[in-house]
Design an enzyme around this catalytic site. Structure first.
Site, PDB file in Angstrom:
ATOM      1  N   GLY A  11     -37.509 -22.623  20.621  1.00  0.00           N
ATOM      2  CA  GLY A  11     -37.050 -22.189  19.024  1.00  0.00           C
ATOM      3  C   GLY A  11     -37.104 -20.901  18.862  1.00  0.00           C
ATOM      4  N   ARG A  72     -32.114 -25.880  24.038  1.00  0.00           N
ATOM      5  CA  ARG A  72     -33.005 -26.663  24.906  1.00  0.00           C
ATOM      6  C   ARG A  72     -31.996 -27.536  25.775  1.00  0.00           C
ATOM      7  NH1 ARG A  72     -37.680 -26.216  22.310  1.00  0.00           N
ATOM      8  NH2 ARG A  72     -37.455 -25.978  20.028  1.00  0.00           N
ATOM      9  N   ASP A 103     -44.102 -22.105  25.192  1.00  0.00           N
ATOM     10  CA  ASP A 103     -44.865 -22.817  26.391  1.00  0.00           C
ATOM     11  C   ASP A 103     -43.875 -23.538  27.129  1.00  0.00           C
ATOM     12  OD1 ASP A 103     -44.470 -24.664  24.262  1.00  0.00           O
ATOM     13  OD2 ASP A 103     -46.496 -25.532  24.194  1.00  0.00           O
ATOM     14  N   THR A 126     -42.804 -16.934  19.832  1.00  0.00           N
ATOM     15  CA  THR A 126     -43.064 -18.392  18.878  1.00  0.00           C
ATOM     16  C   THR A 126     -43.873 -17.947  17.927  1.00  0.00           C
ATOM     17  OG1 THR A 126     -44.226 -20.262  19.186  1.00  0.00           O
ATOM     18  CG2 THR A 126     -45.093 -18.681  20.578  1.00  0.00           C
ATOM     19  N   ASP A 128     -45.747 -19.916  16.217  1.00  0.00           N
ATOM     20  CA  ASP A 128     -47.102 -20.555  15.999  1.00  0.00           C
ATOM     21  C   ASP A 128     -48.277 -19.661  16.828  1.00  0.00           C
ATOM     22  OD1 ASP A 128     -46.055 -22.667  15.021  1.00  0.00           O
ATOM     23  OD2 ASP A 128     -45.629 -23.836  17.078  1.00  0.00           O
ATOM     24  N   ASP A 130     -49.484 -19.624  19.661  1.00  0.00           N
ATOM     25  CA  ASP A 130     -50.700 -20.458  20.386  1.00  0.00           C
ATOM     26  C   ASP A 130     -50.700 -20.176  21.795  1.00  0.00           C
ATOM     27  OD1 ASP A 130     -47.859 -21.248  20.687  1.00  0.00           O
ATOM     28  OD2 ASP A 130     -48.037 -23.422  20.218  1.00  0.00           O
ATOM     29  N   ARG A 163     -49.914 -27.951 -12.043  1.00  0.00           N
ATOM     30  CA  ARG A 163     -49.391 -28.817 -10.756  1.00  0.00           C
ATOM     31  C   ARG A 163     -50.483 -28.615  -9.668  1.00  0.00           C
ATOM     32  NH1 ARG A 163     -42.893 -28.523 -11.626  1.00  0.00           N
ATOM     33  NH2 ARG A 163     -42.806 -30.381 -12.923  1.00  0.00           N
ATOM     34  N   MET A 170     -45.228 -24.753   9.423  1.00  0.00           N
ATOM     35  CA  MET A 170     -45.141 -25.049  10.886  1.00  0.00           C
ATOM     36  C   MET A 170     -46.436 -24.853  11.585  1.00  0.00           C
ATOM     37  SD  MET A 170     -41.492 -23.874  12.019  1.00  0.00           S
ATOM     38  CE  MET A 170     -39.957 -24.951  11.505  1.00  0.00           C
ATOM     39  N   GLY A 171     -46.675 -25.420  12.881  1.00  0.00           N
ATOM     40  CA  GLY A 171     -47.810 -25.097  13.710  1.00  0.00           C
ATOM     41  C   GLY A 171     -47.943 -26.466  14.311  1.00  0.00           C
ATOM     42  N   ARG A 172     -47.152 -26.693  15.487  1.00  0.00           N
ATOM     43  CA  ARG A 172     -47.275 -28.045  15.911  1.00  0.00           C
ATOM     44  C   ARG A 172     -48.603 -28.500  16.470  1.00  0.00           C
ATOM     45  NH1 ARG A 172     -43.255 -27.818  20.942  1.00  0.00           N
ATOM     46  NH2 ARG A 172     -44.966 -26.347  21.692  1.00  0.00           N
ATOM     47  N   GLN A 255     -39.340 -20.811   7.774  1.00  0.00           N
ATOM     48  CA  GLN A 255     -40.307 -19.850   8.405  1.00  0.00           C
ATOM     49  C   GLN A 255     -39.498 -19.039   9.765  1.00  0.00           C
ATOM     50  OE1 GLN A 255     -44.081 -22.267   8.368  1.00  0.00           O
ATOM     51  NE2 GLN A 255     -42.513 -23.631   7.829  1.00  0.00           N
ATOM     52  N   ARG A 256     -38.797 -19.722  10.461  1.00  0.00           N
ATOM     53  CA  ARG A 256     -38.314 -19.134  11.577  1.00  0.00           C
ATOM     54  C   ARG A 256     -37.452 -18.065  11.447  1.00  0.00           C
ATOM     55  NH1 ARG A 256     -39.379 -22.037  16.126  1.00  0.00           N
ATOM     56  NH2 ARG A 256     -39.749 -23.699  16.112  1.00  0.00           N
TER      57      ARG A 256
END
Length: 317
Positions: A11, A72, A103, A126, A128, A130, A163, A170-172, A255-256
């Protein structure tokens, strides 16, 4: 070490172009030939190389995405696919490789290095955040700024209509984006994979705010490997509290994108230089990172397999 190649994989993340620029310009500074590989490992298999010079990376520092493209590659996951990639690297007489990604990218790099003997250094790209071995990954700061801005805009609507908004980020497997943006956006609750919060506990928190006269609320939810899961959560809350005017916003790939923040541009530039200097110094099978504002090198295995805990103090706040 005469010829170095660079590719981006997985990504995309804001700051990848800045990292490529740094790799190329640092390589030229040290009198090395630098080649870009288009479309990640897929391009490596196809031999899609282009020689990059100082002016080749002009005016990309501020651009999001990656001009080398990313893809990919299922074929690269196979030994046969990697043999084709190794053949292309040897054909171009590449002495070292820099890979920018997460990763999955580093898993592929680790196997490629084992099978080819070619030194490889990774740059963590990335959103994330992570990967172990670096305080921050490329794109994380920009992504959290993007989310915070989106939350500010959503809040205007939430206040205008009383409301309850669920905002999915995101955040796998990581709640890093959710925690940071939850603080910055003033969320009443933040749901992340590292910390359990039942629907009942969330409703109690919302009820508590209602008793204090709170007429609108924002809840930030990490996708946790199931994009769109927030719709189910929102439905559960709506069934229990039909009086709530519940809305869901999934920020997704918003977000990307976007121009990388100053922080990500500086981080990318430091890591790009670190990758080139690491190869020249004989390092291999490592990821360049920044810890406590100092450049560090961490094995791919450690970066991938070591869980990176959520920022406990930030979550407490």
């Amino acid at each position: 070490m005469k010829r170095i190649a660079v590719l981006t994989s997985g990504g995309d993340a804001p700051g990848m172009n800045a990292a490529i620029r740094a790799v190329v310009r640092a390589g030229v500074y040290y009198e090395k030939e630098v080649f870009g590989v288009y479309e990640g490992y897929e391009g490596l298999i196809a031999g899609n190389f282009v020689k990059l010079k100082v002016r080749s990376v002009n005016n990309i520092l501020h651009r999001g995405g990656t001009f080398l493209k990313s893809a990919r590659s299922e074929e690269f996951r196979t030994p046969e696919g990697r043999k084709k990639a190794i053949k292309q690297l040897k054909k171009k007489e590449i002495d070292g490789l820099v890979v920018v990604g997460g990763d999955g990218t580093f898993t592929g790099a680790m196997k490629l290095s084992e099978e080819s003997g070619i030194p490889i250094i990774g740059i963590p790209g990335t959103i994330d955040n992570d990967l172990a071995g670096t305080d921050y990954t490329l794109g994380f700061d920009t992504a959290t700024n993007t989310v915070a801005h989106a939350i500010d805009q959503i809040r205007d609507t939430a206040l205008s209509h009383n409301r309850l908004f669920f905002i999915e980020v995101m955040g796998r497997n990581s709640g890093a984006i959710a925690v940071r943006s939850g603080i910055a956006g003033g969320a009443v609750a933040t749901l992340i994979p590292e910390k359990d919060m039942s629907t009942e506990a969330l409703i109690k928190k919302l009820d508590k705010g209602g008793k204090r006269g709170k007429t609108s609320s924002l809840v930030v939810v990490a996708e946790a490997g199931s994009p769109g899961r927030t719709y189910t959560l929102a439905d559960d809350v709506k069934k229990s509290r039909p009086e709530f005017d519940v809305k869901v916003t999934v920020l997704g790939h918003l977000q990307r994108g976007g121009s990388p923040s100053c922080f990500d541009r500086v981080l990318a530039s430091r890591l790009g230089v670190a990758a080139i200097e690491g190869l020249i110094d004989g390092k291999k099978d490592v990821m360049a990172g920044i810890e406590n504002d100092a450049v560090t090198y961490t094995t791919f295995k450690h970066a991938i397999e070591t869980p990176k805990p959520v920022e406990e103090e930030a979550f407490r706040v």
